[in-house]
Scaffold this motif. Sequence first.
Motif, PDB file in Angstrom:
ATOM      1  N   GLU A 125       1.448  -0.648   0.414  1.00  0.00           N
ATOM      2  CA  GLU A 125      -0.257  -0.195   0.561  1.00  0.00           C
ATOM      3  C   GLU A 125       0.920   1.171  -0.044  1.00  0.00           C
ATOM      4  O   GLU A 125       1.750   1.417   1.033  1.00  0.00           O
ATOM      5  CB  GLU A 125      -1.040   0.491   1.416  1.00  0.00           C
ATOM      6  N   LEU A 126       0.570   1.916  -0.970  1.00  0.00           N
ATOM      7  CA  LEU A 126       1.536   3.754  -0.772  1.00  0.00           C
ATOM      8  C   LEU A 126       1.014   4.495  -0.800  1.00  0.00           C
ATOM      9  O   LEU A 126       0.463   4.890  -1.390  1.00  0.00           O
ATOM     10  CB  LEU A 126       2.579   3.168  -2.880  1.00  0.00           C
ATOM     11  N   THR A 127       0.964   4.881   0.158  1.00  0.00           N
ATOM     12  CA  THR A 127       0.441   6.125   1.002  1.00  0.00           C
ATOM     13  C   THR A 127       1.036   7.508   0.300  1.00  0.00           C
ATOM     14  O   THR A 127       1.986   8.034   0.514  1.00  0.00           O
ATOM     15  CB  THR A 127      -0.266   6.324   2.243  1.00  0.00           C
ATOM     16  N   GLY A 128       0.311   8.178  -0.717  1.00  0.00           N
ATOM     17  CA  GLY A 128       1.418   9.667  -1.583  1.00  0.00           C
ATOM     18  C   GLY A 128       1.421  10.922  -0.402  1.00  0.00           C
ATOM     19  O   GLY A 128       0.756  10.778   0.017  1.00  0.00           O
ATOM     20  N   PRO A 129       1.935  11.574  -1.006  1.00  0.00           N
ATOM     21  CA  PRO A 129       1.838  13.273  -0.220  1.00  0.00           C
ATOM     22  C   PRO A 129       0.970  13.309   0.274  1.00  0.00           C
ATOM     23  O   PRO A 129       0.296  14.697   0.732  1.00  0.00           O
ATOM     24  CB  PRO A 129       3.585  14.115  -1.376  1.00  0.00           C
ATOM     25  N   ASP A 130      -0.225  13.756  -1.211  1.00  0.00           N
ATOM     26  CA  ASP A 130      -1.437  14.252  -0.483  1.00  0.00           C
ATOM     27  C   ASP A 130      -2.084  13.383  -0.349  1.00  0.00           C
ATOM     28  O   ASP A 130      -3.898  13.472   0.437  1.00  0.00           O
ATOM     29  CB  ASP A 130      -2.088  13.917  -2.576  1.00  0.00           C
ATOM     30  N   GLY A 131      -2.316  11.893   0.910  1.00  0.00           N
ATOM     31  CA  GLY A 131      -2.582  11.394   1.629  1.00  0.00           C
ATOM     32  C   GLY A 131      -3.920   9.968   1.173  1.00  0.00           C
ATOM     33  O   GLY A 131      -4.322   9.437   1.519  1.00  0.00           O
ATOM     34  N   ARG A 132      -3.683   9.865  -0.477  1.00  0.00           N
ATOM     35  CA  ARG A 132      -4.018   9.157  -0.929  1.00  0.00           C
ATOM     36  C   ARG A 132      -3.549   7.861  -1.111  1.00  0.00           C
ATOM     37  O   ARG A 132      -2.310   7.814  -1.446  1.00  0.00           O
ATOM     38  CB  ARG A 132      -4.389   9.629  -2.389  1.00  0.00           C
ATOM     39  N   ALA A 133      -4.046   6.796  -1.300  1.00  0.00           N
ATOM     40  CA  ALA A 133      -3.657   5.394  -0.829  1.00  0.00           C
ATOM     41  C   ALA A 133      -3.340   4.961  -2.393  1.00  0.00           C
ATOM     42  O   ALA A 133      -5.064   4.999  -2.591  1.00  0.00           O
ATOM     43  CB  ALA A 133      -4.203   4.502   0.010  1.00  0.00           C
ATOM     44  N   SER A 134      -2.898   4.190  -2.508  1.00  0.00           N
ATOM     45  CA  SER A 134      -2.203   2.894  -3.672  1.00  0.00           C
ATOM     46  C   SER A 134      -1.939   1.433  -3.603  1.00  0.00           C
ATOM     47  O   SER A 134      -1.181   1.437  -2.667  1.00  0.00           O
ATOM     48  CB  SER A 134      -2.065   3.448  -5.197  1.00  0.00           C
ATOM     49  N   ARG A 135      -2.567   0.579  -4.609  1.00  0.00           N
ATOM     50  CA  ARG A 135      -1.747  -0.814  -4.017  1.00  0.00           C
ATOM     51  C   ARG A 135      -1.053  -1.105  -5.487  1.00  0.00           C
ATOM     52  O   ARG A 135      -1.091  -1.077  -6.743  1.00  0.00           O
ATOM     53  CB  ARG A 135      -2.826  -1.704  -3.866  1.00  0.00           C
ATOM     54  N   LEU A 136      -0.273  -1.723  -5.639  1.00  0.00           N
ATOM     55  CA  LEU A 136       1.079  -1.943  -6.090  1.00  0.00           C
ATOM     56  C   LEU A 136       1.301  -3.450  -5.555  1.00  0.00           C
ATOM     57  O   LEU A 136       1.659  -3.785  -4.922  1.00  0.00           O
ATOM     58  CB  LEU A 136       2.113  -1.155  -6.200  1.00  0.00           C
ATOM     59  N   SER A 137       1.563  -4.001  -6.695  1.00  0.00           N
ATOM     60  CA  SER A 137       1.767  -5.734  -6.303  1.00  0.00           C
ATOM     61  C   SER A 137       2.519  -6.214  -7.149  1.00  0.00           C
ATOM     62  O   SER A 137       3.055  -5.004  -8.229  1.00  0.00           O
ATOM     63  CB  SER A 137       0.678  -7.086  -6.841  1.00  0.00           C
ATOM     64  N   ALA A 138       4.119  -6.862  -6.432  1.00  0.00           N
ATOM     65  CA  ALA A 138       5.126  -7.693  -7.609  1.00  0.00           C
ATOM     66  C   ALA A 138       5.418  -9.113  -7.216  1.00  0.00           C
ATOM     67  O   ALA A 138       4.841  -9.338  -6.471  1.00  0.00           O
ATOM     68  CB  ALA A 138       6.648  -6.343  -7.433  1.00  0.00           C
ATOM     69  N   GLU A 139       6.103  -9.634  -8.325  1.00  0.00           N
ATOM     70  CA  GLU A 139       6.835 -11.038  -8.304  1.00  0.00           C
ATOM     71  C   GLU A 139       7.772 -10.671  -7.280  1.00  0.00           C
ATOM     72  O   GLU A 139       7.883 -12.232  -6.184  1.00  0.00           O
ATOM     73  CB  GLU A 139       7.201 -11.602  -8.906  1.00  0.00           C
ATOM     74  N   HIS A 140       8.767  -9.948  -7.140  1.00  0.00           N
ATOM     75  CA  HIS A 140       9.613 -10.118  -6.257  1.00  0.00           C
ATOM     76  C   HIS A 140      10.036  -8.291  -5.706  1.00  0.00           C
ATOM     77  O   HIS A 140       9.234  -6.944  -6.594  1.00  0.00           O
ATOM     78  CB  HIS A 140      11.591  -9.200  -6.552  1.00  0.00           C
ATOM     79  N   PHE A 141      10.635  -7.597  -4.361  1.00  0.00           N
ATOM     80  CA  PHE A 141      11.018  -6.615  -3.624  1.00  0.00           C
ATOM     81  C   PHE A 141      12.501  -6.847  -3.580  1.00  0.00           C
ATOM     82  O   PHE A 141      12.974  -7.219  -3.327  1.00  0.00           O
ATOM     83  CB  PHE A 141       9.684  -6.783  -2.375  1.00  0.00           C
ATOM     84  N   LEU A 142      12.771  -5.330  -3.671  1.00  0.00           N
ATOM     85  CA  LEU A 142      13.845  -4.608  -3.150  1.00  0.00           C
ATOM     86  C   LEU A 142      14.102  -3.769  -2.117  1.00  0.00           C
ATOM     87  O   LEU A 142      13.807  -2.968  -2.835  1.00  0.00           O
ATOM     88  CB  LEU A 142      14.512  -4.738  -4.243  1.00  0.00           C
ATOM     89  N   ILE A 143      14.434  -4.053  -0.649  1.00  0.00           N
ATOM     90  CA  ILE A 143      14.567  -2.973   0.459  1.00  0.00           C
ATOM     91  C   ILE A 143      15.608  -2.702   0.211  1.00  0.00           C
ATOM     92  O   ILE A 143      16.146  -2.964   0.495  1.00  0.00           O
ATOM     93  CB  ILE A 143      13.947  -3.835   1.543  1.00  0.00           C
ATOM     94  N   ALA A 144      15.762  -1.047  -0.262  1.00  0.00           N
ATOM     95  CA  ALA A 144      16.664  -0.448   0.095  1.00  0.00           C
ATOM     96  C   ALA A 144      15.805   1.419   0.615  1.00  0.00           C
ATOM     97  O   ALA A 144      16.680   1.922   0.390  1.00  0.00           O
ATOM     98  CB  ALA A 144      17.268  -0.165  -1.346  1.00  0.00           C
ATOM     99  N   THR A 145      15.821   0.973   1.782  1.00  0.00           N
ATOM    100  CA  THR A 145      15.534   2.098   2.228  1.00  0.00           C
ATOM    101  C   THR A 145      16.202   2.547   2.923  1.00  0.00           C
ATOM    102  O   THR A 145      15.982   4.272   4.019  1.00  0.00           O
ATOM    103  CB  THR A 145      14.312   2.198   3.441  1.00  0.00           C
ATOM    104  N   GLY A 146      17.890   2.759   3.445  1.00  0.00           N
ATOM    105  CA  GLY A 146      18.955   3.520   4.035  1.00  0.00           C
ATOM    106  C   GLY A 146      18.787   3.473   5.594  1.00  0.00           C
ATOM    107  O   GLY A 146      18.121   2.550   5.808  1.00  0.00           O
ATOM    108  N   SER A 147      19.066   3.908   6.008  1.00  0.00           N
ATOM    109  CA  SER A 147      19.307   4.154   7.117  1.00  0.00           C
ATOM    110  C   SER A 147      18.683   5.579   7.930  1.00  0.00           C
ATOM    111  O   SER A 147      19.112   6.935   7.253  1.00  0.00           O
ATOM    112  CB  SER A 147      20.625   4.012   7.655  1.00  0.00           C
TER     113      SER A 147
END
Length: 465
Positions: A125-147
């Motif tokens: 679930e992706l919540t944008g800067p305007d507060g609206r939410a959307s759904r995205l799906s995928a076969e793979h994910f890569l988490i590179a969110t840093g520190s």
Amino acid sequence: MSDQHFDTLVLGSGPAGEGAAMKLAKGGQRVAMIERHREVGGGCTHWGTIPSKALRHNVRRLMEYNSSPLFREAGEPRHLSFPTMLRHARQVIEQQVGLRSRFYLRNDVPVRQGEARFLDAHTLELTGPDGRASRLSAEHFLIATGSRPYRPADVDFDHDRIRDSDQILELDHTPRSVIIYGAGVIGSEYASIFRGLGVKVDLINTRDRMLAFLDDEISDAISYHLREHGVLIRHREEYESIQADDAGVTLALKSGKRLRGDLLLWANGRTGNTDGMGLEALDIMPNSRGQIEVNEDFQTAQPHIYAVGDVIGYPSLASAAYDQGRYAATHMLEGDCDYRLAHDVPTGIYTIPEISSVGRTERELTDERVPYEVGHAFFKDLARAQISGQTVGMLKILFHAETLELLGIHCFGDQAAEIVHIGQAIMAQPAPGNTLRYFMNTTFNYPTMAEGYRVAALNGYNRVS
């Protein structure tokens, strides 16, 4: 709430995420980049590597100008403010953002801004800067969110006189005195920057020695030269309390000391950006510092979800993160990877003077009972260093006393982070090409800093011949 499906969703547009996204897109995958901030580049571009190194470069140039007898004939020493230096650093940030934005456009990788949270193992679930939410799906994910900087609960980071290493880039004046809590890479670099601007600096080290992962001789050298520039270093200290008021900040140490300064920079530790992502429900359990455990192929407890970069901890280097992202992407594309990342990752520390090293230290080799020898080239003896006036520092080669195999390269001084790569390249060669003989039998341009390799090799060989 609409649904969109991709082959891979990459979370975080720093070096790790960018490396993966570009590799996947060129491999034919449908990829999207998820970035919580308005611009791409991640912490490396906006709060870490790029701004701090741009700051450091400009401060070093100012120091060089003010210390040069030649320029003294042209006028009095100059003084520039911290905000002035920051303004020039931001120009580099803008150029980097523009360059990296074009990468995504050119490779048809859409960039979606917002906060991501896993709904299940294949849906975000992706919540944008305007507060609206959307759904995205995928076969793979890569988490590179840093520190981000670690923030203890009892330190008031909302007070204007207490800053972490992100907030320091919003400073709108040059303080008269700074207390830096934490003498790791970030703390040491900012100690150099502020002292170069003429700011009084107290550097608080919680450990026995500075940058203890370095070779002892290099660690001793940076301690000496920071002190020579006027930085007061206090070892084996821990804070009891930090209190700020309108006039300054007071650091009370457990040893009983009380330090007073205009500003306190907190530079003690980092935390992985994993909170609020719903990872725990997927049996991906970040540790107490928000870091994710991965296997040798950067897979998490969910094999289709990968994690790379600062969010997995050591070595927490932009250079290594980019390669980790490309490696993980190759594993996604092919189910395996026919190469392994280099074990010896170079370390670059942009203090003044700078430090870089690759391979093992004297302490490690002694503990492992490896018979080694040392070759030195001191910059004060190199013609190029004499010409440039950058005579502080040395190149140090550690090699096997019998086979002459290269075991470690350690450099301290101007251009150290560039110089080290020559040694790194030769160390990585298969035997017998990875020995001291390469430097002894190779003609280097003269005068250059690279010539130090020949000087150090001959110096070391004379110890064993």
